[in-house]
Design an enzyme around this catalytic site. Structure first.
Site, PDB file in Angstrom:
ATOM      1  N   GLY D 155      -4.906  -3.311   3.096  1.00 55.89           N
ATOM      2  CA  GLY D 155      -5.008  -1.939   2.616  1.00 55.89           C
ATOM      3  C   GLY D 155      -3.681  -1.366   2.152  1.00 55.89           C
ATOM      4  N   CYS D 156      -3.648  -0.070   2.016  1.00 52.21           N
ATOM      5  CA  CYS D 156      -2.576   0.566   1.260  1.00 52.21           C
ATOM      6  C   CYS D 156      -1.242   0.584   1.985  1.00 52.21           C
ATOM      7  CB  CYS D 156      -2.998   1.961   0.832  1.00 52.21           C
ATOM      8  SG  CYS D 156      -3.592   3.034   2.141  1.00 52.21           S
ATOM      9  N   PHE D 157      -1.202   1.123   3.209  1.00 53.41           N
ATOM     10  CA  PHE D 157       0.092   1.147   3.896  1.00 53.41           C
ATOM     11  C   PHE D 157       0.595  -0.273   4.133  1.00 53.41           C
ATOM     12  CE2 PHE D 157      -0.759   5.596   5.626  1.00 53.41           C
ATOM     13  CZ  PHE D 157       0.267   6.171   4.916  1.00 53.41           C
ATOM     14  N   THR D 160       1.950  -1.981   0.912  1.00 57.51           N
ATOM     15  CA  THR D 160       3.180  -1.367   0.416  1.00 57.51           C
ATOM     16  C   THR D 160       4.371  -1.725   1.298  1.00 57.51           C
ATOM     17  OG1 THR D 160       1.770   0.464  -0.298  1.00 57.51           O
ATOM     18  CG2 THR D 160       4.147   0.809  -0.428  1.00 57.51           C
ATOM     19  N   GLY D 325      -2.982  -1.216  -3.521  1.00 58.59           N
ATOM     20  CA  GLY D 325      -3.190  -0.964  -2.097  1.00 58.59           C
ATOM     21  C   GLY D 325      -4.649  -0.922  -1.697  1.00 58.59           C
TER      22      GLY D 325
END
Lengths: 354, 354, 354, 354
Positions: D155-157, D160, D325
């Site tokens: 996912g996004c966090f 990144t 993400g």
């Protein structure tokens, strides 16, 4: 670099927002190769100097070359130059017979040099070519665009309002005074920072500017007259709002009471049946979020209750001002003049949420 | 706690945005003490449970008490309750003779219980008191408000549109069909999250809702008729925009050509000369950023060129929907019914930038 | 115009955002009269030329007069001038013995002219007065400010980070490397439009600028050292975010494991008990919306689980960069030097929602 | 409908934001046909009921069918289901041997069912398959993904932060405590309205949530350990900001002073040379606007001055939380498992401005 693409294009005036969107679409175009980008800004720098989203995406740089040199060997050039500058470059481009031209400026949209001078406060730099340009609204002029060499691609307010009113014009229902409000995002003001786009104030503001005297009204009136409007007097009030991309236009007029919601819905659906980029949403009215980032336009109708034989009818239009209201439409016109699939590189429905 | 304040107030229904703004203004009010806040939400919790800006600012808590108990011993109560709930509480408040009532709901704005039922889809809960309430637009009814016991304080769209059109109504120029667009921030939807206020979509959207059928139109029409409008048919299209606070309204109508920009500017300046909270900006048109966070309203006029003896005239109004279009106006009405300086706790010009 | 106000003030450099907020607070101040505003911009124009929210609120105009003339007869002057310009005006103001000076620039915050030159890239224009200025953080220097004639009022990042770390410094817990991220709204960039505040991009962006080399770090380090920090090495990364007003700062450091959540909460509550404008929210951590538009600052602590005898401790601070992080704090300092109630004109808890 | 596309795909759980982005990319995919979309919401309605941008773009409707039925005859299924629901559907999908599975949920990212239970507060519904899923970060596991049948797409966090730290992990420089702040747009909260995404407050807020206890930290730690990190203790503070799309992450750590800006820049450039979707901008640091709407990630380094043999090093990462993400990365993984060009349908550099 053999790309297998059939056509070659150059962008002239590529460092603004219109340029960025044209370049983006060309980079993913299946049939057209972006060969070069001319600009007087960022000369020698990579395209990402103007559009950071292009970092590492392309090796092209901004070239400080004259238009004729940029256009040499191209099948088509796309002009992202300011008003009056675009027109001043057309003669040298016209001298290259194999090159088609799609112009995003306002210079060749009005057919009358005197009207141009009145609204743009500038003598037209190239009146001889006014007659050669076809007004690039595919929903009105598709066949003429297909066979044109020069296209004057309309801008954001004009496209949005014209699409919202075109079916009425064709049905002979557009006549006399029509009140229009157009609400616009900040990217319509272009790439140069100014007081009106300064974030601390813009982020919490709604304000009008140039009410009842916007320079694009004559173009809209002329276009709708060509489609059947009579004695149209468009009274247009633009409003700036705190979003980056998108326009919502509302037109108000009075029609005889037989023009009910159902009947006008049907008129609009039929008018745009088969259109690749204009839709009449089934269960809602047009909204910006639905078209943001895409080449789609939405139009719709809301009708009031009858009073003494008349009804207020409101027409809505929504576009992304930089895509269908700008560079996307220029690409659509390019596809048409090159005989390509009109949707090439434009089929992306856009992000959700925007 | 001897505050030296002369009057005592309670807020009933204090956990929404209207409640928060009323509480804020009362906490800094020089003459009125906020004694208690009644609510069915957050009972027993500090006011900061609903409004984090009140953390450590006040020791008051939300009390789950009936209106009559909340009002006991008060000079005035301010109602921040939903429509129909407010009206259902008025009988018990009316039974306390020393207590004045300022109601922010729509329940007592229309004077006709049948019209209420038609627009609010609910039988009026307290029709006997309709005649006792004065419509709380100080610019129209200041003297009647001063001597009233019950005030129905108007809301955001109504206030903004009425102030924009009042001078025309008084001059006998408001007649027949008028087209109005009102663009609003998200706080007008209140404190409850919903699809329409979900940030990912709202932040990039412009859309209309309830076009031509908004429930506040009859109230506006009735108010402007009281000021001199004739056969007014207001055609109103609301639009939601991506800002938190503020409304910009635009009205379009056609007037005889003698109504030039200068003459209408003069009419508007004279109409609002001496008004403490309505201004006609000298060198610009109304904008939301200028009134955001304050109780000021701005109005202005833009006039088009003449055509066959008529001109399009556009009237603009801007307010902060929660202040002059909501709780600020309720406080203004409270000041009037208590015989206080109308500007008490409302003089702050608001932040710049917003 | 007999206002009954006891003190007279002038603002010098009043056309920016700091000026606008100082003017707003002075206009509603119970004890201080704003007599004049000097500026090199907008000379002769009403204050609303710079701050539209002041339209019709005051008759004052921007005066193009030298600082000494602006300060003549005043009890206090507030400087909203740019760095280096402020310091260049101080000698002529110092020559007027009855006039107190509150400076919002960075010119007198560092006590060392060499450090000033290193960070501000400019020779200090008035090093003789460095020792006369008291650093205007009331939570650290209240008594010294009360008896000062010259106050150097700290800015937004400095105030927010200092308040977040002050209790640790005083407790002897602040030592060595501390990592800090500060996220800021666009109004911190001031009134001049620039690429970084251009709405189309700013509205959808998060980016850092000057990471690890921000010019306000030495001021913060010096201040915290004065409160007890040892060998502090603040590593600061600022980030710009798409809101107009507000700063959220997060500091990360490692402490011995006995520094639990409870213990640090207690430390922070005790440190700020009785402070009029700093609060430690009971049930949540600091957030910008809660302080936007007000002079309040929020601070708070979150503590991680223990690992080999150490815990990560994060300290949060939130302010409105133009109020407690700017002009509001300047007014707070003005209140202190004039012997007034520290909260005068600053008690408004601010709007909800912001 | 003979599309000429070689592969067939179904989306299961397609009514959220992840679903919308996957559907959008599949609709323009040159090699993969989106055959059906299963959902328990909007059953029988067109896809535009969840994503208005799909109005008139596709005839597909949401089908209320079980996963196995949705997957029948497909080459690949993409799961957009919530955590725990996704895992509960995997057994029936695993029973269809020809079908590959790309899961966007967190259910198969941690390899340890006990850790899953601790962080997701739920017994793992399908622990037997944990070992079959490859963690879908192509920059770490490209070859393993190519030959996988099951992919757990991060996912996004996580994406990144992992991309920002991966080169350090591989270089053996990632060890011990690392402080990380991640700032996120509102679309990361998904499609359901809530207090935290209510526009009136979100639009002007910055706040942290779950500091130091976010459930995705173990996944990041495990991934970076697999790349070479030792005893990594990631201290992560998420912050919500007022934009729709995008994440900016900043990691702070201390390195020996020989790790200068030049050396780390070189390390990062070499680490990502040849990566199709990760770039190290040449003249600036990562920013959200540059990657918004595209599958690109940006990473970068800023290094502080040396102090006692150490330097603070900050690592930055930026992504669009719904693309690289989220759904874009799922499509990238799909391309890999199907043996397609990794960039298919993902080459669009994204809009400028966003």
């Amino acid at each position: 670099m053999a790309t297998g693409k059939r056509f070659k294009a150059a962008v002239i005036g590529g460092s603004g927002y219109g340029g960025a969107e044209m370049i983006r679409r060309l980079l993913v175009h299946p049939d057209v190769e972006l060969v070069r980008v001319a600009s007087i800004d960022f000369v020698g720098e990579p395209l990402s100097a103007a559009d950071p989203a292009l970092e590492a995406v392309t090796d092209l740089t901004f070239e400080g070359i004259p238009p004729a040199q940029a256009a040499a060997g191209m099948d088509v050039v796309l002009l992202g130059l300011p008003h009056t500058v675009a027109a001043s470059k057309v003669p040298e481009l016209a001298a290259l017979p194999g090159v088609k031209v799609v112009d995003m400026s306002g210079d060749f949209r009005l057919k009358d040099a005197a009207a141009y001078e009145r609204w743009y406060k500038h003598v037209h730099p190239c009146p001889d070519r006014l007659a050669d340009f076809v007004y690039g609204l595919p929903e009105l002029n598709r066949e003429r665009i297909r066979s044109a060499r020069f296209v004057a691609s309309p801008g954001c307010f004009a496209t949005t309002i014209e699409l919202a009113l075109l079916p009425l014009a064709r049905a002979g229902l557009l006549e006399g005074v029509v009140h229009v409000q157009g609400i616009t995002g900040s990217s319509g003001s272009g790439v140069a920072p100014s007081a009106g786009t300064h974030h601390p104030v813009r982020a919490g503001n709604l304000k009008t500017y140039k009410p009842l005297e916007h320079q694009h009204v004559p173009e809209i009136t002329e276009t709708l007259a060509a489609a059947g409007a009579r004695d149209l007097a468009l009274r247009f009030v633009p409003v700036s709002a705190p979003l980056s991309r998108g326009i919502l236009a509302t037109a108000f007029l009075e029609l005889p009471e037989q023009w009910t919601q159902d009947r006008l819905d049907r008129l609009y659906r039929e008018a745009y049946a088969g259109e690749p980029f204009v839709r009449v949403p089934r269960k809602r009215l047009p909204e910006v979020a639905a078209v943001s980032g895409s080449n789609y336009a939405e139009v719709g109708v809301a009708v009031g209750s009858a009073l003494r034989g008349r009804r207020t009818v409101t027409l809505f239009g929504a576009t992304d001002n930089l895509v269908k209201g700008g560079a996307g439409q220029a690409i659509q016109n390019m596809n048409l003049v090159l005989g390509l699939d009109e949707k090439a590189s434009l089929a992306d429905p856009g992000p959700w949420p925007p």
